[in-house]
Enzyme design. Structure first.
Site, mmCIF file in Angstrom:
data_model
loop_
_atom_site.group_PDB
_atom_site.id
_atom_site.type_symbol
_atom_site.label_atom_id
_atom_site.label_comp_id
_atom_site.label_asym_id
_atom_site.label_seq_id
_atom_site.Cartn_x
_atom_site.Cartn_y
_atom_site.Cartn_z
ATOM 1 N N HIS A 1 -6.510 46.570 24.045
ATOM 2 C CA HIS A 1 -6.549 46.517 25.515
ATOM 3 C C HIS A 1 -7.854 45.924 26.033
ATOM 4 C CE1 HIS A 1 -2.843 48.758 25.386
ATOM 5 N NE2 HIS A 1 -2.713 48.502 26.673
ATOM 6 N N TRP B 1 3.857 41.257 24.323
ATOM 7 C CA TRP B 1 2.913 42.379 24.312
ATOM 8 C C TRP B 1 3.566 43.608 23.676
ATOM 9 C CZ3 TRP B 1 -2.118 42.816 24.640
ATOM 10 C CH2 TRP B 1 -2.677 44.087 24.781
#
Length: 104
Positions: free
Chosen positions: A22, A76
């Site tokens: 992240h 993702w």
């Protein structure tokens, strides 16, 4: 603005990897989130339970729901599937939380 909170489930031992991925969030993923009305997005980890708690403010439920079908979002999900609980389509297992109090 619509406030949303939810929880997801990280596999034990994947805390550092989740944070690392992240911290290097793809620019096209950031753009997609904003293009679909997402703002003020935060994710918190309970290290004892491996539960991730997410908070996001969105402009419109329909616009936000459409983000799930974007190619970058699907990539993702595939990228994150090895470190967290997922559904058959690699979307994260995600449980919406019910708001019970808010103070501005």
């Amino acid at each position: 603005m619509i406030r949303k909170a939810f929880k997801m489930f990280l596999y034990p031992g994947m805390e550092e990897e989740y944070e690392k991925r992240h911290n290097m969030l793809w620019p096209e993923m950031k753009e997609m989130i904003h293009a679909h009305g997402g703002h003020n997005y935060s994710i918190y980890l309970d290290r004892e339970t491996h539960v991730l708690y997410g908070y996001i403010e969105i402009e419109d439920e329909t616009l936000w729901a459409a983000s799930a079908d974007t190619p970058v979002n699907r990539r993702w999900w595939d990228f994150m599937a090895d470190i967290m609980e997922t559904n058959e389509d690699n979307s994260p297992v995600c449980v919406d939380l019910t708001p019970v109090f808010q103070l501005d």
